[in-house]
Design an enzyme around this catalytic site. Structure first.
Site, mmCIF file in Angstrom:
data_model
loop_
_atom_site.group_PDB
_atom_site.id
_atom_site.type_symbol
_atom_site.label_atom_id
_atom_site.label_comp_id
_atom_site.label_asym_id
_atom_site.label_seq_id
_atom_site.Cartn_x
_atom_site.Cartn_y
_atom_site.Cartn_z
ATOM 1 N N GLU A 92 9.565 2.192 11.058
ATOM 2 C CA GLU A 92 10.567 3.049 10.683
ATOM 3 C C GLU A 92 9.906 4.577 10.435
ATOM 4 O O GLU A 92 8.971 5.004 9.771
ATOM 5 C CB GLU A 92 11.194 2.957 9.332
ATOM 6 C CG GLU A 92 11.977 1.565 9.262
ATOM 7 C CD GLU A 92 13.307 1.785 10.007
ATOM 8 O OE1 GLU A 92 13.749 2.744 10.326
ATOM 9 O OE2 GLU A 92 13.983 0.622 10.090
ATOM 10 N N LYS A 126 0.846 -1.373 -0.001
ATOM 11 C CA LYS A 126 0.199 -0.036 -0.155
ATOM 12 C C LYS A 126 0.874 1.229 0.034
ATOM 13 O O LYS A 126 1.676 1.633 0.990
ATOM 14 C CB LYS A 126 -0.914 0.116 1.277
ATOM 15 C CG LYS A 126 -1.962 1.119 1.254
ATOM 16 C CD LYS A 126 -1.823 1.923 2.326
ATOM 17 C CE LYS A 126 -1.846 3.680 2.417
ATOM 18 N NZ LYS A 126 -1.910 4.118 1.266
ATOM 19 N N CYS A 151 13.409 11.589 6.155
ATOM 20 C CA CYS A 151 13.590 11.111 7.684
ATOM 21 C C CYS A 151 14.796 11.497 8.224
ATOM 22 O O CYS A 151 14.847 11.707 9.314
ATOM 23 C CB CYS A 151 13.017 9.812 7.741
ATOM 24 S SG CYS A 151 14.018 8.550 6.887
ATOM 25 N N GLN A 158 1.560 19.606 3.718
ATOM 26 C CA GLN A 158 2.935 19.707 4.161
ATOM 27 C C GLN A 158 3.056 21.241 4.191
ATOM 28 O O GLN A 158 3.677 21.863 5.149
ATOM 29 C CB GLN A 158 3.784 19.174 3.148
ATOM 30 C CG GLN A 158 3.960 17.813 3.252
ATOM 31 C CD GLN A 158 4.797 17.645 4.487
ATOM 32 O OE1 GLN A 158 4.315 17.063 5.421
ATOM 33 N NE2 GLN A 158 6.236 17.770 4.611
ATOM 34 N N GLU A 180 9.459 17.180 15.016
ATOM 35 C CA GLU A 180 9.770 16.995 13.628
ATOM 36 C C GLU A 180 8.792 17.774 12.618
ATOM 37 O O GLU A 180 7.616 17.972 12.829
ATOM 38 C CB GLU A 180 9.499 15.669 13.071
ATOM 39 C CG GLU A 180 9.900 15.189 11.736
ATOM 40 C CD GLU A 180 9.554 13.675 11.095
ATOM 41 O OE1 GLU A 180 8.732 13.430 11.354
ATOM 42 O OE2 GLU A 180 10.488 13.087 10.449
HETATM 43 P P1 NAP Z 1 2.176 8.852 7.300
HETATM 44 O O1 NAP Z 1 1.172 9.758 7.310
HETATM 45 O O2 NAP Z 1 2.469 8.331 8.551
HETATM 46 O O3 NAP Z 1 1.679 7.737 6.291
HETATM 47 C C1 NAP Z 1 2.643 6.882 5.962
HETATM 48 C C2 NAP Z 1 1.905 5.478 5.234
HETATM 49 O O4 NAP Z 1 0.852 5.025 6.338
HETATM 50 C C3 NAP Z 1 1.054 5.844 4.190
HETATM 51 O O5 NAP Z 1 0.822 5.000 3.252
HETATM 52 C C4 NAP Z 1 -0.350 6.177 4.941
HETATM 53 O O6 NAP Z 1 -1.599 6.331 3.913
HETATM 54 C C5 NAP Z 1 -0.567 5.311 5.603
HETATM 55 N N1 NAP Z 1 -1.577 5.561 6.736
HETATM 56 C C6 NAP Z 1 -1.877 6.582 7.351
HETATM 57 N N2 NAP Z 1 -2.726 6.248 8.283
HETATM 58 C C7 NAP Z 1 -2.719 4.968 8.308
HETATM 59 C C8 NAP Z 1 -3.451 4.131 9.495
HETATM 60 N N3 NAP Z 1 -4.173 4.679 10.178
HETATM 61 N N4 NAP Z 1 -3.053 2.730 9.350
HETATM 62 C C9 NAP Z 1 -2.214 2.352 8.464
HETATM 63 N N5 NAP Z 1 -1.637 3.047 7.617
HETATM 64 C C10 NAP Z 1 -1.941 4.253 7.520
HETATM 65 O O7 NAP Z 1 3.683 9.418 6.784
HETATM 66 P P2 NAP Z 1 3.987 10.187 5.585
HETATM 67 O O8 NAP Z 1 3.427 11.802 5.952
HETATM 68 O O9 NAP Z 1 3.637 9.527 4.278
HETATM 69 O O10 NAP Z 1 5.691 10.371 5.696
HETATM 70 C C11 NAP Z 1 6.140 11.181 6.460
HETATM 71 C C12 NAP Z 1 6.783 10.549 7.624
HETATM 72 O O11 NAP Z 1 7.489 9.345 7.443
HETATM 73 C C13 NAP Z 1 7.737 11.490 8.494
HETATM 74 O O12 NAP Z 1 7.637 11.322 9.768
HETATM 75 C C14 NAP Z 1 9.033 10.622 8.143
HETATM 76 O O13 NAP Z 1 10.267 11.026 9.347
HETATM 77 C C15 NAP Z 1 8.673 9.273 8.275
HETATM 78 N N6 NAP Z 1 9.873 8.470 7.221
HETATM 79 C C16 NAP Z 1 10.638 7.831 7.876
HETATM 80 C C17 NAP Z 1 11.513 6.842 7.676
HETATM 81 C C18 NAP Z 1 12.487 6.184 8.329
HETATM 82 O O14 NAP Z 1 12.823 5.270 7.722
HETATM 83 N N7 NAP Z 1 12.599 6.198 9.472
HETATM 84 C C19 NAP Z 1 11.811 7.379 6.069
HETATM 85 C C20 NAP Z 1 10.792 8.032 5.293
HETATM 86 C C21 NAP Z 1 10.013 8.741 6.200
HETATM 87 P P3 NAP Z 1 -1.963 7.619 3.229
HETATM 88 O O15 NAP Z 1 -0.897 8.254 2.227
HETATM 89 O O16 NAP Z 1 -3.157 7.058 2.356
HETATM 90 O O17 NAP Z 1 -2.301 8.399 4.211
#
Ligand code: NAP
Length: 500
Positions: free
Chosen positions: A257, A182, A291, A338, A391
């Site tokens: 992650e 997904k 990240c 964002q 963050e």
């Molecule tokens: P996000 O909003 O948490 O979304 C991540 C994924 O989870 C998306 O596919 C999202 O789908 C899905 N999702 C949202 N709500 C969910 C739920 N209730 N249950 C299951 N899945 C759900 O994060 P993002 O805005 O895409 O990414 C930014 C974040 O990722 C930042 O905090 C960044 O630091 C972190 N990140 C961490 C790493 C690492 O390796 N540590 C690497 C890259 C990014 P939708 O898109 O449909 O909402």
């Protein structure tokens, strides 16, 4: 995220379930848009729990045969995927740039990272190492073997829309699992193209399935499905906590992650030109939406004024624009959400007393009005302000002055996150002390906080994750069960630990 309504004449993409692309009749759809221009890029299915159920069924059905496929053969198939990505690197890189806004060299870098990792994992098909150790008894072998977990859910963010999905998919597949993927809704076109390459490489039906749609619906249904044995999730810390809790209901293996608040320390003896290149790349590369992005610059007082001056000077010629154009240093942020979040934090910082030294606003006029452009922003802050602890995930750098190395380490460590960290110094002793003492999964010496290489583990401590590591040989740990095997060829009952 807000899901936009379908607009006419936009290319429609389907779900990929059991080896077929399909668009369920009557399904609602959403679109993705170029954050620099507003152009609609594609229309995607808003899947429901029903489609998730079918995708998991397909993956469960494909699992026994895929598991029995010798790992080196699985590796050959992965190599073909890498070849296809290589052939399509320009096109895929442009798609990354157009869908999430990082500049073109970084868009292509995202694809290259996927290629590197898949190639690396294909070799893992000839290892998948277990261990063999001596037995306390005669005529007995003790060893471990790796076994796949089963159906794996891969849930990914939008900021590395080809690399991160492949970090999960390739590691899961080489280990013998089948996958339901997904992607982040914002980057569904990238997600679709990621999967198309696996189809074109000849992956058997059901081994990899794609379900697009909202995280709260598709992601949720995947995590709750008892047939899904492991969840590999990359995203925000708040979402990650929800995922962890839901997974716990079924005692599922959940690998998280999550976010970061990464510091770059610059000591008095640092090569300042090098540190300057590092912080510009670390803080404003991908508009600060990595990240591992540098979001805190911790400068020792002896070079504080000089180094801050150098940074502000360089930012005067930093070019923000359409990320497909040559010579642009930074593109837009990825979405309206964002942009709002980043501008809110800039405001919060100033209200807390941080001094705005550069940027601090949405860029407007001309082509800027079509997209979500925020000027690269520098805030002179005091440790403890929200902008130094939370963050932001955007082009905002909080700069802090410290007295010495001890204070630098204390400030660097005093956050909830622990992903990446960096120090610029010529002092070997302090470099190694930093390596020992910085609370982070990754430490760079005389290099920026970004720059992962796929052959090494990647991940963080504290609120950045729950202990697992992607990439490196550790990637395999995430997707395999270790089985311990004893082979007794003595032809008699032998008892470990019991005398006589
Ligand atoms: P996000 O909003 O948490 O979304 C991540 C994924 O989870 C998306 O596919 C999202 O789908 C899905 N999702 C949202 N709500 C969910 C739920 N209730 N249950 C299951 N899945 C759900 O994060 P993002 O805005 O895409 O990414 C930014 C974040 O990722 C930042 O905090 C960044 O630091 C972190 N990140 C961490 C790493 C690492 O390796 N540590 C690497 C890259 C990014 P939708 O898109 O449909 O909402």
């Amino acid at each position: 995220m807000a899901l936009a309504k379908t607009v006419p004449k936009v290319e429609e993409y389907g779900l990929f379930i059991d080896g077929k692309w399909e668009s369920p009749g009557g399904a609602s759809r959403f679109t993705t848009r170029n954050p620099a221009t507003g152009e609609v890029l594609g229309s995607f299915v808003s899947a429901t729990a029903k489609e998730v159920d079918r995708a998991v069924s397909a993956a469960a059905k494909a699992f026994p045969k895929w598991r029995e496929t010798p790992a080196p053969k699985r590796g050959q198939l992965l190599l073909r995927v890498a070849e296809i990505y290589r052939e399509r690197k320009d096109e895929l890189g442009e798609t990354v740039t157009m869908e999430m806004g990082k500049i073109l060299p970084e868009g292509k870098g995202d694809v290259q990272e996927a290629i590197d990792f898949i190639e690396y994992m294909s070799g893992e098909g000839r290892r998948l190492l277990g261990e063999t150790v001596p037995s306390e008894l005669r005529n007995k072998y003790c060893m471990t073997v790796r076994q796949p977990k089963g159906v794996v859910a891969a849930i990914t963010p939008w900021n590395f829309p080809t690399a991160i999905p492949n970090w999960k998919i390739a590691a899961a597949l080489i280990s013998g699992n089948t996958v339901v993927f997904k992607p982040a809704s914002n980057t569904s076109l990238c997600g679709t193209k990621v999967v198309k390459a696996y189809e074109d490489a000849g992956l058997p039906p059901g081994v990899l399935n794609l379900v697009t749609g909202a995280g709260g619906i598709v992601g949720d249904a995947l995590i709750r499905d008892p047939r899904v044995k492991a969840v590999s999730f990359t995203g925000g810390t708040d979402t990650g906590k929800q995922v962890y809790l839901k997974g716990a209901e079924h005692l599922k293996y959940v690998h998280l992650e999550l976010g970061g608040k990464n510091p770059q320390i610059v000591l008095n003896d640092a090569n300042l030109d090098l540190a300057l290149d590092g912080v510009l790349f670390g803080a404003f590369g991908s508009s600060g939406q990595r990240c591992t992005a540098t979001s805190r610059l911790i400068i020792q007082e002896g070079v504080y004024d000089r180094f801050l001056g150098m940074l502000l000077d360089r930012l005067k010629s930093f070019k923000v624009g359409n990320p497909v154009d040559r010579g642009v240093d930074m593109g837009p942020v990825a979405s309206a959400d964002q942009e709002k979040k980043v501008l809110t934090y800039i405001d919060v910082g100033q209200k807390e007393g941080a001094k705005l030294r550069a940027g601090g606003k949405k860029l407007t006029g001309g082509d800027y009005d079509k997209g979500y452009f925020v000027a690269p922003t520098v805030l002179e802050a005091k440790h403890g302000m929200r902008v130094t602890k939370e963050e932001i995930f955007g082009p905002v750098l909080s700069v802090m002055k410290v007295k010495d190395f001890e204070e630098a380490v204390r400030v660097a460590n005093d956050v909830d996150y622990g992903l990446s960290s960096s120090i610029y110094t010529k002092d070997v002793n302090l470099s190694f002390q930093a390596m020992e003492r910085l609370e982070a999964g990754i430490t760079y010496i005389n290099a920026p906080t970004i720059g992962a290489e796929v052959q090494l583990p990647f991940g963080g401590i504290k609120q950045t994750g729950n202990g697992g590591r992607e990439a490196g040989t550790t990637a395999i740990d995430e997707f395999t069960e270790i089985k311990t095997v004893f082979v007794d060829f003595s032809n008699k009952l032998q008892k470990a630990q019991i005398e006589g």
